[in-house]
Enzyme design. Structure first.
Site, PDB file in Angstrom:
ATOM      1  CG  ASP A  80      92.760  19.722 -34.083  1.00 29.05           C
ATOM      2  OD1 ASP A  80      92.066  20.292 -33.218  1.00 29.05           O
ATOM      3  OD2 ASP A  80      93.562  18.814 -33.815  1.00 29.05           O
ATOM      4  CB  CYS A 121      85.981  17.059 -34.835  1.00 32.86           C
ATOM      5  SG  CYS A 121      85.007  17.115 -36.365  1.00 32.86           S
ATOM      6  CE  LYS A 123      93.900  16.913 -30.599  1.00 37.72           C
ATOM      7  NZ  LYS A 123      93.470  17.031 -31.997  1.00 37.72           N
ATOM      8  CB  CYS A 194      88.416  15.930 -42.389  1.00 37.23           C
ATOM      9  SG  CYS A 194      88.324  17.663 -41.873  1.00 37.23           S
ATOM     10  CD  GLU A 446      96.761  18.177 -35.279  1.00 34.17           C
ATOM     11  OE1 GLU A 446      96.440  18.797 -36.318  1.00 34.17           O
ATOM     12  OE2 GLU A 446      96.061  17.291 -34.768  1.00 34.17           O
ATOM     13  CB  SER A 472      97.137  16.933 -38.943  1.00 33.41           C
ATOM     14  OG  SER A 472      95.964  16.540 -39.619  1.00 33.41           O
TER      15      SER A 472
END
Length: 562
Positions: A80, A121, A123, A194, A446, A472
């Protein structure tokens, strides 16, 4: 065993020939062992997934050691952060459905006895959970784990959200080119999801309380030995669960969904978790009302404020006791969780987490000193969102309980970003971004660029943003998303005009445009019907079948076509 369908009987001799050709079967007796799929999501361009090939190899070895035969297959994945702000973001949420469909296809086509899912991550994690609910084959999840937090040259903790906000700050002139480049080079120092409480880590934490993973799945670093040992232990547990026929739908009940939202409230998770958890409930055959989420928020204290809402990273949470410490703390308050549910460990949620005490009260607050007595997410209702909208109240400045401002309307993400960047958007505005929902986007992209630019320009307390798109997990500020029904489906957000007064009331959980109903009715009469933006390919099919955010943005075939 399920796999007997493809390996037993004279009529399956051709299938057995093909199975021998794979090299996975070392002896004829291997045909008598359970066949276990490893549903991996290794992909080079996603930093949260670059190490998953190594983790799959560990899982394979452990599955063999446990007496089963592993077969690995891969799904797609979208990063993303890389797909943000352009057409790539149109594919992010729709990729969840592709992942679910692809995993379902491989699992059912080959009659696997169990599935070891390795997501990480955004999705990919919910997509795999949807597949697990749909196929209902014994399964276990072990994600790739979070990356380490970054560190700037000045010793400031960094995450990806720091970088997005730095773009606005750099454009505003509040940081230098050198500082900007230093942040770019140091914000994401290792592989892994992240480092903050963004969508990936939110979902990987929620899987712990759902009961689909071993403890510490959500916080053990991607680069840690603990992550690798967790993979091994999860593989052993899966083979045991195949023998005991423990299935995902035995674990993911209505009470488990309640508990997922409770943990979400306690950790101030990403608003995307609402979308994904509703989709999981739908796939598990659970009719789940959005109003239920507010009831959970009211009884669940906000215990751990993590980046982007603070400077603490997922590693800080892990060192403070991880998700087990938060679950243990919540269990001390009667009625907050349902701790006697079964999990993939074969034990109850209580047995998995009882006695796991908080190690750092700055990172995880105790029940008697929460950040807030109520949870970090809220569902808002009103004449803009009759079927609901979502706000991450944990990401809003605590001094703000209501916000009233003048609407400034945009029919796309890009128009809004341009207006924010050229200073058309000013203090006192409520930015309205519409026709960006699941159908309208398409793909419900997003809105991180506009929210980050607002915060980066120092307007985080003075400008609100509402949208039928989503955010996000890195978003903070007065940002209301998932407005349902969406504009493309004729939702009231399509009726707002520039200058309309909009009130966001966090105390009463309402979202309203302050216009009489007769005015809104006249506007509806002149509303131009939505026309699909994409006419070919996957996004065209997605547009035709996707539902609104209040049902999880799932794809449903109309009854008249079945």
């Amino acid at each position: 065993m399920r796999s007997d369908m493809i390996k037993k009987g004279d009529h399956q001799a051709p299938a057995r020939s093909l199975l021998h050709a794979t090299g996975a079967l070392k002896s004829p007796t291997d045909m008598n062992k359970p066949f276990v799929a490893i549903c991996n999501s290794y992909i080079d361009i996603v930093p949260g997934h670059v190490h998953l090939r190594e983790l799959a190899d560990i899982a394979k070895e452990a599955i063999r050691e446990a007496g089963a035969i592993p077969f690995e297959f891969n799904t797609i994945g979208v990063d993303d952060g890389i797909a943000m702000g352009h057409i790539g973001m149109r594919y992010s949420l729709p990729s969840r459905e592709i992942i679910a469909d692809a995993a379902e296809t491989v699992i059912n086509a080959h009659w696997f006895d169990g599935v070891f899912y390795i997501p990480n991550c955004d999705k990919i994690t919910p997509g795999m959970i949807l597949a697990a609910m749909r196929t209902n084959v014994p399964a276990i999840f072990c994600s790739g784990g979070p990356m380490k937090a970054g560190l700037s040259a000045h010793g400031k903790a960094l995450t990806l959200s720091s970088m997005f906000e730095a773009v606005g700050a750099f454009k505003e002139g509040s940081i230098s080119k050198e500082e900007f480049l230093d942040m770019e080079q140091n914000a994401c120092p290792t592989c892994g999801s992240c480092a903050g409480m963004f969508t990936a880590n939110s979902m990987n934490c929620l899987m712990e309380v759902l009961g689909l993973t071993l403890p510490y799945n959500g916080t053990a670093l991607a680069v840690s030995d603990q992550r690798r040992e967790m993979i091994r232990q999860a593989a052993f547990k899966l083979v045991e669960n195949i023998k005991n026929d423990l299935k995902p739908r035995d674990i993911v009940t209505r009470e488990a969904i309640d508990d997922a939202f409770a943990l979400d409230m306690a950790m101030g998770g990403s608003t995307n978790t609402v979308l994904h958890t509703l989709a999981i409930a739908n796939e598990a055959g659970i009719d789940y009302d959005l109003e239920r989420i507010n009831a959970i928020a009211k009884r669940t204290p906000y215990l751990s404020k993590i980046a982007p809402s603070s400077s603490y990273s997922m590693h800080d949470v892990h060192e403070a006791g991880g998700v087990p410490a938060i679950i243990n703390e919540l269990m001390k308050k009667d009625g907050t969780l349902h701790p006697d549910r079964i999990t993939v460990t074969g034990k109850t949620l209580r047995e998995n987490n009882e006695g796991k005490e908080i190690k750092n009260f700055d990172v995880i607050h105790p029940l008697d000193a929460p950040y807030d007595a109520q949870g970090g997410l809220s569902i808002l209702f009103g004449n803009i969102a009759p079927k609901g909208a979502v706000i991450k109240v944990g990401g809003v400045d605590p001094s703000i309980k209501t916000f009233t401002g003048k609407a400034i309307c945009f029919n796309s993400h890009d128009e809004a970003v341009e207006a924010i960047d050229n200073r058309t958007v000013r203090a006192g505005h409520v930015v309205v971004i519409r026709y960006e929902g699941p159908k309208g986007g398409p793909g419900m992209p997003e809105m991180l660029a506009p929210t980050s630019s607002i915060v980066g320009r120092g307007l985080g307390k003075d400008v609100a943003l509402i949208t039928d798109g989503r955010f996000s997990g890195a978003t903070r500020g007065i940002a209301v998303g998932h407005i349902s029904p969406e504009a493309a489906s004729g939702g009231p957000i399509a009726l707002i005009e520039d200058g309309d007064e909009i009130t966001i009331d966090l105390t009463n959980r309402t979202l309203n445009v302050n216009q009489p109903e007769d005015v809104l009715a006249r506007r509806r009469e002149s509303l131009t019907p939505f026309k699909a933006k994409v006419k070919t390919g996957y996004l065209a099919r997605y547009t035709a079948l996707v539902t609104s955010a209040n049902t999880g943005g799932v794809m449903q075939v109309p009854e008249n076509l079945i």
